[in-house]
Write a protein that holds these residues in place. Structure first.
Motif, PDB file in Angstrom:
ATOM      1  N   GLY A  43       3.214   5.661  -5.992  1.00 32.28           N
ATOM      2  CA  GLY A  43       3.101   5.459  -7.436  1.00 32.28           C
ATOM      3  C   GLY A  43       3.939   4.294  -7.933  1.00 32.28           C
ATOM      4  O   GLY A  43       4.280   4.229  -9.114  1.00 32.28           O
ATOM      5  N   LEU A  44       4.276   3.361  -7.030  1.00 34.54           N
ATOM      6  CA  LEU A  44       5.114   2.213  -7.370  1.00 34.54           C
ATOM      7  C   LEU A  44       4.362   0.927  -7.077  1.00 34.54           C
ATOM      8  O   LEU A  44       3.349   0.935  -6.402  1.00 34.54           O
ATOM      9  N   ARG A  45       4.872  -0.189  -7.593  1.00 35.49           N
ATOM     10  CA  ARG A  45       4.278  -1.489  -7.287  1.00 35.49           C
ATOM     11  C   ARG A  45       5.361  -2.552  -7.287  1.00 35.49           C
ATOM     12  O   ARG A  45       6.422  -2.388  -7.886  1.00 35.49           O
ATOM     13  N   VAL A  46       5.062  -3.644  -6.632  1.00 29.91           N
ATOM     14  CA  VAL A  46       5.985  -4.767  -6.555  1.00 29.91           C
ATOM     15  C   VAL A  46       5.869  -5.588  -7.832  1.00 29.91           C
ATOM     16  O   VAL A  46       4.759  -5.902  -8.264  1.00 29.91           O
ATOM     17  N   VAL A  47       6.995  -5.955  -8.415  1.00 29.81           N
ATOM     18  CA  VAL A  47       7.035  -6.792  -9.593  1.00 29.81           C
ATOM     19  C   VAL A  47       8.025  -7.923  -9.309  1.00 29.81           C
ATOM     20  O   VAL A  47       9.121  -7.683  -8.809  1.00 29.81           O
ATOM     21  N   LEU A  48       7.617  -9.145  -9.631  1.00 31.91           N
ATOM     22  CA  LEU A  48       8.485 -10.291  -9.428  1.00 31.91           C
ATOM     23  C   LEU A  48       9.265 -10.610 -10.694  1.00 31.91           C
ATOM     24  O   LEU A  48       8.800 -10.351 -11.806  1.00 31.91           O
ATOM     25  N   ARG A  49      10.442 -11.195 -10.495  1.00 24.33           N
ATOM     26  CA  ARG A  49      11.231 -11.664 -11.641  1.00 24.33           C
ATOM     27  C   ARG A  49      11.966 -12.923 -11.221  1.00 24.33           C
ATOM     28  O   ARG A  49      12.170 -13.163 -10.021  1.00 24.33           O
ATOM     29  N   ARG A  91       0.831  -1.218   0.000  1.00 28.15           N
ATOM     30  CA  ARG A  91       0.000   0.000   0.000  1.00 28.15           C
ATOM     31  C   ARG A  91       0.861   1.261   0.000  1.00 28.15           C
ATOM     32  O   ARG A  91       0.543   2.241  -0.684  1.00 28.15           O
ATOM     33  N   LEU A  92       1.945   1.248   0.768  1.00 30.70           N
ATOM     34  CA  LEU A  92       2.832   2.410   0.793  1.00 30.70           C
ATOM     35  C   LEU A  92       3.493   2.614  -0.566  1.00 30.70           C
ATOM     36  O   LEU A  92       3.569   3.745  -1.054  1.00 30.70           O
ATOM     37  N   LEU A  93       3.955   1.542  -1.173  1.00 30.54           N
ATOM     38  CA  LEU A  93       4.553   1.665  -2.498  1.00 30.54           C
ATOM     39  C   LEU A  93       3.534   2.196  -3.504  1.00 30.54           C
ATOM     40  O   LEU A  93       3.852   3.059  -4.323  1.00 30.54           O
ATOM     41  N   ALA A  94       2.300   1.702  -3.429  1.00 32.48           N
ATOM     42  CA  ALA A  94       1.245   2.192  -4.320  1.00 32.48           C
ATOM     43  C   ALA A  94       1.011   3.681  -4.103  1.00 32.48           C
ATOM     44  O   ALA A  94       0.813   4.433  -5.064  1.00 32.48           O
TER      45      ALA A  94
END
Length: 86
Positions: free
Chosen positions: A77-83, A71-74
């Motif tokens: 304006g950011l989001r978690v992305v997996l790789r 929620r804080l990242l959102a």
């Protein structure tokens, strides 16, 4: 910290810190990005509440709740992305 005002710089900075996995460093990095964006005053009440709760949780247990971090990242304006790990 003015470079952290640029979203791409903030992303690279947070990626490195998240990969380290140290909750204290993650908290400090979030705070640095928030301050570069003008401080907590520029964010919603729910964002401030989430940050305060993340801080309290970290102090109490040494842990950070993933959903609160998301929620804080959102809010930034950011989001978690997996790789795939190399």
């Amino acid at each position: 910290m003015t470079s952290l005002q640029e979203p791409s710089e903030a992303v690279m900075y947070l990626e490195v810190v998240l990969e380290e996995g140290d909750p204290l460093l993650i908290h400090k990095a979030l705070l640095n990005v928030i301050e570069a964006a003008g401080g907590l005053e520029g964010f919603s009440a729910s964002f401030k509440t989430d940050f305060d709760r993340l801080t309290c949780q970290l102090q109490a247990s040494g842990e950070i709740e993933f959903t609160r971090l998301q929620r804080l990242l959102a809010g930034l304006g950011l989001r978690v992305v997996l790789r795939v790990a190399s």
